[in-house]
Design a protein around this motif. Structure first.
Motif, PDB file in Angstrom:
ATOM      1  N   PRO A 167       0.813  -1.201   0.000  1.00 31.78           N
ATOM      2  CA  PRO A 167       0.000   0.000   0.000  1.00 31.78           C
ATOM      3  C   PRO A 167       0.857   1.265   0.000  1.00 31.78           C
ATOM      4  O   PRO A 167       1.976   1.265   0.508  1.00 31.78           O
ATOM      5  N   ARG A 168       0.288   2.316  -0.553  1.00 32.02           N
ATOM      6  CA  ARG A 168       0.955   3.622  -0.540  1.00 32.02           C
ATOM      7  C   ARG A 168       0.989   4.165   0.889  1.00 32.02           C
ATOM      8  O   ARG A 168      -0.034   4.161   1.572  1.00 32.02           O
ATOM      9  N   THR A 169       2.167   4.624   1.306  1.00 36.03           N
ATOM     10  CA  THR A 169       2.299   5.178   2.658  1.00 36.03           C
ATOM     11  C   THR A 169       3.005   6.521   2.579  1.00 36.03           C
ATOM     12  O   THR A 169       3.572   6.881   1.537  1.00 36.03           O
ATOM     13  N   ILE A 170       2.984   7.205   3.692  1.00 36.68           N
ATOM     14  CA  ILE A 170       3.701   8.480   3.748  1.00 36.68           C
ATOM     15  C   ILE A 170       5.176   8.229   3.468  1.00 36.68           C
ATOM     16  O   ILE A 170       5.819   8.986   2.738  1.00 36.68           O
ATOM     17  N   ALA A 171       5.700   7.126   4.027  1.00 33.07           N
ATOM     18  CA  ALA A 171       7.124   6.843   3.855  1.00 33.07           C
ATOM     19  C   ALA A 171       7.476   6.500   2.407  1.00 33.07           C
ATOM     20  O   ALA A 171       8.491   6.957   1.885  1.00 33.07           O
ATOM     21  N   ASN A 172       6.631   5.700   1.736  1.00 39.39           N
ATOM     22  CA  ASN A 172       7.042   5.262   0.391  1.00 39.39           C
ATOM     23  C   ASN A 172       6.504   6.164  -0.726  1.00 39.39           C
ATOM     24  O   ASN A 172       6.848   5.990  -1.887  1.00 39.39           O
ATOM     25  N   THR A 173       5.675   7.151  -0.392  1.00 40.06           N
ATOM     26  CA  THR A 173       5.104   8.003  -1.433  1.00 40.06           C
ATOM     27  C   THR A 173       5.283   9.505  -1.153  1.00 40.06           C
ATOM     28  O   THR A 173       5.860  10.224  -1.954  1.00 40.06           O
ATOM     29  N   LEU A 174       4.800   9.951   0.014  1.00 42.26           N
ATOM     30  CA  LEU A 174       4.903  11.396   0.275  1.00 42.26           C
ATOM     31  C   LEU A 174       6.356  11.814   0.500  1.00 42.26           C
ATOM     32  O   LEU A 174       6.786  12.873   0.025  1.00 42.26           O
ATOM     33  N   GLN A 175       7.119  10.940   1.192  1.00 40.11           N
ATOM     34  CA  GLN A 175       8.521  11.299   1.449  1.00 40.11           C
ATOM     35  C   GLN A 175       9.309  11.454   0.142  1.00 40.11           C
ATOM     36  O   GLN A 175       9.956  12.480  -0.061  1.00 40.11           O
ATOM     37  N   PRO A 176       9.253  10.478  -0.771  1.00 40.50           N
ATOM     38  CA  PRO A 176       9.990  10.698  -2.024  1.00 40.50           C
ATOM     39  C   PRO A 176       9.444  11.874  -2.840  1.00 40.50           C
ATOM     40  O   PRO A 176      10.215  12.560  -3.520  1.00 40.50           O
ATOM     41  N   TYR A 177       8.142  12.124  -2.745  1.00 38.80           N
ATOM     42  CA  TYR A 177       7.597  13.295  -3.450  1.00 38.80           C
ATOM     43  C   TYR A 177       8.245  14.565  -2.909  1.00 38.80           C
ATOM     44  O   TYR A 177       8.698  15.433  -3.666  1.00 38.80           O
ATOM     45  N   ASP A 178       8.315  14.665  -1.580  1.00 41.60           N
ATOM     46  CA  ASP A 178       8.908  15.856  -0.969  1.00 41.60           C
ATOM     47  C   ASP A 178      10.414  15.927  -1.253  1.00 41.60           C
ATOM     48  O   ASP A 178      10.982  17.009  -1.385  1.00 41.60           O
ATOM     49  N   ASP A 179      11.036  14.749  -1.383  1.00 34.36           N
ATOM     50  CA  ASP A 179      12.463  14.730  -1.750  1.00 34.36           C
ATOM     51  C   ASP A 179      12.673  15.327  -3.144  1.00 34.36           C
ATOM     52  O   ASP A 179      13.665  16.016  -3.392  1.00 34.36           O
ATOM     53  N   VAL A 180      11.754  15.032  -4.051  1.00 32.90           N
ATOM     54  CA  VAL A 180      11.839  15.631  -5.385  1.00 32.90           C
ATOM     55  C   VAL A 180      11.747  17.153  -5.267  1.00 32.90           C
ATOM     56  O   VAL A 180      12.552  17.898  -5.838  1.00 32.90           O
ATOM     57  N   LEU A 181      10.769  17.603  -4.486  1.00 29.73           N
ATOM     58  CA  LEU A 181      10.591  19.051  -4.329  1.00 29.73           C
ATOM     59  C   LEU A 181      11.809  19.707  -3.709  1.00 29.73           C
ATOM     60  O   LEU A 181      12.178  20.824  -4.075  1.00 29.73           O
ATOM     61  N   LEU A 182      12.429  19.008  -2.755  1.00 28.77           N
ATOM     62  CA  LEU A 182      13.600  19.583  -2.090  1.00 28.77           C
ATOM     63  C   LEU A 182      14.687  19.909  -3.114  1.00 28.77           C
ATOM     64  O   LEU A 182      15.294  20.981  -3.084  1.00 28.77           O
ATOM     65  N   GLU A 183      14.889  18.984  -4.056  1.00 23.46           N
ATOM     66  CA  GLU A 183      15.922  19.227  -5.071  1.00 23.46           C
ATOM     67  C   GLU A 183      15.473  20.323  -6.052  1.00 23.46           C
ATOM     68  O   GLU A 183      16.247  21.211  -6.409  1.00 23.46           O
ATOM     69  N   LEU A 184      14.225  20.250  -6.491  1.00 23.65           N
ATOM     70  CA  LEU A 184      13.754  21.252  -7.461  1.00 23.65           C
ATOM     71  C   LEU A 184      13.774  22.650  -6.852  1.00 23.65           C
ATOM     72  O   LEU A 184      14.111  23.630  -7.519  1.00 23.65           O
ATOM     73  N   ASP A 185      13.406  22.738  -5.588  1.00 25.06           N
ATOM     74  CA  ASP A 185      13.413  24.030  -4.902  1.00 25.06           C
ATOM     75  C   ASP A 185      14.826  24.603  -4.865  1.00 25.06           C
ATOM     76  O   ASP A 185      15.058  25.769  -5.201  1.00 25.06           O
ATOM     77  N   ALA A 187      -3.033  10.669  -4.293  1.00 25.24           N
ATOM     78  CA  ALA A 187      -4.467  10.664  -3.991  1.00 25.24           C
ATOM     79  C   ALA A 187      -4.885   9.391  -3.262  1.00 25.24           C
ATOM     80  O   ALA A 187      -5.874   9.378  -2.524  1.00 25.24           O
ATOM     81  N   SER A 188      -4.124   8.325  -3.457  1.00 27.76           N
ATOM     82  CA  SER A 188      -4.518   7.067  -2.822  1.00 27.76           C
ATOM     83  C   SER A 188      -3.958   6.934  -1.403  1.00 27.76           C
ATOM     84  O   SER A 188      -4.180   5.934  -0.726  1.00 27.76           O
ATOM     85  N   LEU A 189      -3.224   7.942  -0.943  1.00 28.76           N
ATOM     86  CA  LEU A 189      -2.658   7.878   0.410  1.00 28.76           C
ATOM     87  C   LEU A 189      -3.763   7.959   1.451  1.00 28.76           C
ATOM     88  O   LEU A 189      -4.673   8.783   1.330  1.00 28.76           O
ATOM     89  N   ASP A 190      -3.626   7.143   2.471  1.00 28.97           N
ATOM     90  CA  ASP A 190      -4.521   7.287   3.615  1.00 28.97           C
ATOM     91  C   ASP A 190      -3.785   8.119   4.667  1.00 28.97           C
ATOM     92  O   ASP A 190      -2.832   7.656   5.287  1.00 28.97           O
TER      93      ASP A 190
END
Ligand SMILES: [Zn+2]
Length: 687
Positions: free
Chosen positions: A78-96, A143-146
């Motif tokens: 399942p999608r979790t904060i650790a396996n989905t939101l964290q890498p998403y924010d990691d992408v943003l950290l670099e782009l920022d 969107a599928s994150l709980d």
């Protein structure tokens, strides 16, 4: 001013997101007691020296972002904060970081090759950001994150991010998304062209002889060595041009300077601007909006273009009676010199306003300059903000910087490093020629400390020149530092997407404009405004005179701001084919300001905000109304006491973008903001 280029809507809005309850950080992400200063926390310019090293470092970061994105997409259910939101924010950290650093370096680096390399990096990172914002798989994963068990900050972050994805068009069909990507890439390049043309056009004005400089301050004249034929070359950069408008007795010199100044980047930017308007209009329509102004206001405090327009009307109406009185006084003063004059021209307004202040308010703005030597003001600003916000500063002499004139500082709280910043304060060829705070990287709790820079064009910086500033200059310095303090103090959130001063865009000028208030306080000024030769503090009577004189001209200043605000809205709220930017400038100038529009001027070509802020320049006045309300909470007799300042720091600065701005306002004021303090400020005749 804050020129944060919005990489894409989704990213920008993610970086602008607000969340509730920063207190509600779950135990699982308890922060280490102090930030580890490792490689990722070194000054950002470490190891960078030329175009190749800059490009290499930025490419490596983009590759890391790509790796995080792949990890996100490949994560098993399942999608979790650790396996989905964290890498998403990691992408943003670099782009920022890459986006901010490229934006800064293309605006300030002395070497053209490095600036060009930075522009190319900007294009790459913008394209990446756009691609991300249109990536349906990423959207579906988020969107599928709980998040029902997550802390409120995280819940809000996810909710806002999903909305931002929808605003950027992630749910459109393939062909539409492809066109959106093209238009956003094109807008990156258009924006770069626009900014570059402004930076590169340093027009000069020639004074025929020394006599033409009559009225200008002695240090100004001393700074300008005559050419062999006795003529004197002036540029349109602030330190050269602004004193001419205020003090030059020679009307023709003032007029020539005005014409040059109001034609910076003309005609080069006329076509660039038209392309910008057309691309944004098409983009807005693809995204389901009738025009760009409607689209870009949708996520602001103001909510709609109609509401922004109503706000401008309200400000225009409120400032009418006082603006008329002020204009009458200026015209009357001109009639002393020019009997029977019926109009004040635009190149005369500053000059005669200055004379009114001199004769009616017994204040000569030159008289305070000896108390505002650059170095003393700089130290004073650091001391004042240190007292207010409970931080200290440490100069770092050996930090790597992009130009030898740049100073680097660390910000500490209770001895702990919480931020680093750079002051690049004086003019230099090919440098960004206004004043702004530039982000460098957003802080993340326990992971990286924030960095930011001030890029200004203030007097000083040359051997033997004390850098005597006007009070306006001092206010500019405080304003920009207000952004910087905000960016650094808000740098300890869990997610990069909600850290720093990435709040709603029409709130971001409130903390900066509020900090300006301290430059009007006699007790504050007495701490640092000391005569550059005698070290005597500025007399409080002189400060009172300055404040009294400053009441004059405020309403006209507000009207000028409304010309900018309405122009910014108007070029974006209609079919671009019907927009004649020069005609709009003429119409709005003549409607809102008693000095008529001057034929042959085109200030829109150097109005950089038409790119960065696009339709939402109203934001400054909106934020000012909020700033005045904020300031009314402080004890005007004891502005340096930390009481209210600490509450302000904790409710407004520390949360950064982790809550909706409207909520921050209520947290500090205990209610929504209103116009009362702003109207009192506007109509005040005696401080
Ligand atoms: Zn600002």
């Amino acid at each position: 001013m804050k020129p944060h280029r919005l990489l894409t809507l989704a990213l920008a809005l993610a970086l602008v997101a607000g969340v509730e309850a920063r207190q509600a950080r779950p135990a699982a992400v308890a922060q280490p007691p102090s930030v580890q200063v490792g490689a990722s926390n070194a000054p950002f310019w470490t190891g960078l020296s030329d175009a190749a090293s800059f490009t290499r470092a930025m490419d490596a970061r983009l590759a890391d972002a790509r790796g995080s994105l792949d990890r996100l997409l490949a994560a098993p259910a399942p999608r979790t904060i650790a396996n989905t939101l964290q890498p998403y924010d990691d992408v943003l950290l670099e782009l920022d970081a890459v986006g901010s650093q490229a934006e800064l370096i293309q605006s300030v680096h002395p070497d053209a090759r490095v600036r060009e390399a930075a522009e190319q990096v900007s294009q790459k990172v913008s394209a990446f950001g756009t691609e991300l914002s249109l990536n349906r798989a990423v959207y579906d994963a988020l969107a599928s994150l709980d998040v029902s068990q997550a802390d409120k900050e995280t819940q809000y972050y996810v909710q806002r991010t999903l909305r931002d994805f929808r605003l950027s068009g992630v749910d459109k069909d393939d062909a539409t998304r492809k066109r959106i990507q093209q238009l956003r890439d094109e807008l990156t390049i258009i924006g770069q062209d626009f900014d570059r043309n402004i930076r590169a056009d340093v027009k000069t004005v020639t004074a025929k002889n020394a006599a033409e400089l009559d009225g200008l301050p002695a240090d100004y004249i001393a700074r300008h060595t005559p050419n062999p034929d006795g003529s004197i070359t002036l540029t349109i950069d602030y330190p050269d041009s602004l004193p001419v408008f205020s003090y030059a007795k020679n009307e023709d010199l003032r007029k020539r300077m005005y014409m040059a100044y109001q034609n910076r980047a003309y005609p080069a930017n006329m076509a660039v601007l038209d392309r910008m308007l057309a691309a944004r209009a098409e983009l807005a329509r693809l995204l389901g909006y009738s025009d760009w102004a409607s689209y870009i206001t949708a996520d602001k405090m103001v909510g709609t273009a109609k509401h922004a327009s109503d706000f401008i009307d309200q400000i225009v109406a409120a400032s009418g009676p006082k603006a008329e009185r002020e204009y009458a006084a200026i015209l009357k003063r001109k009639q002393q010199d020019v009997p029977g004059a019926t109009v004040v021209n635009a190149w005369e307004s500053t000059y005669y306003s200055e004379l009114v202040r001199k004769s009616s308010y017994d204040f000569d703005s030159q008289s305070v300059r000896p108390y505002f030597a650059f170095d003393k003001v700089e130290q004073g600003l650091l001391d004042v903000t240190s007292r207010l916000f409970g931080v200290t500063y440490r100069r770092i002499k050996d930090a790597p910087v992009w130009d030898p004139s740049v100073e680097a500082y660390e910000m500490l709280e209770n001895g702990q490093l919480i931020g680093r910043f750079y002051l690049d304060m004086h003019p230099r060829p090919n440098k960004f020629n206004h004043a702004a705070e530039f982000g460098i990287r957003t802080g993340v709790a326990g992971r990286q400390i924030p960095e930011a820079a001030l890029i200004c064009n203030l007097p000083g910086g040359q051997p033997g020149d004390p850098g005597l500033m006007t009070h306006d200059d001092v206010t500019t310095f405080f304003h920009e530092f207000g952004h910087l303090v905000h960016a650094l103090i808000a740098g300890r959130h869990r997610w990069v997407g909600i850290g720093g001063n990435n709040t709603e865009q029409d709130f971001v000028e409130a903390p900066s404009q509020m900090l300006e208030e301290w430059t009007w306080d006699p007790a504050t000024l007495a701490t640092f405004a000391k005569h550059y030769q005698t070290n005597a503090p500025i007399p409080s009577a002189l400060v009172r005179q300055m404040r009294r004189a400053s009441e004059f001209g405020k309403a006209l200043g507000v009207r000028q701001q409304m010309i900018y605000a309405k122009l910014s809205l108007s070029v974006y709220d209609r079919d671009p084919k019907t927009v004649d930017t020069t005609a709009l400038v003429r119409e709005l100038t003549n409607r809102y300001r008693p000095y008529p529009y001057v034929d042959g001027t085109h200030f829109q070509t150097s109005f950089g905000h038409l790119d960065g802020y696009s339709a939402v320049y109203y934001t400054y006045m909106w934020s000012l109304v909020i700033a005045k309300d904020f300031f009314s909470q402080f004890d005007s007799h004891d502005l340096l006491s930390p009481g209210v300042a600490r509450k302000y720091r904790d409710t407004i600065l520390v949360p950064g973008g982790s809550k909706p701005a409207g909520q921050l306002v209520e947290d500090f004021l205990g209610r929504p903001f209103n116009f009362k303090a702003w109207e009192e400020w506007l109509n005040r005749e005696q401080p």
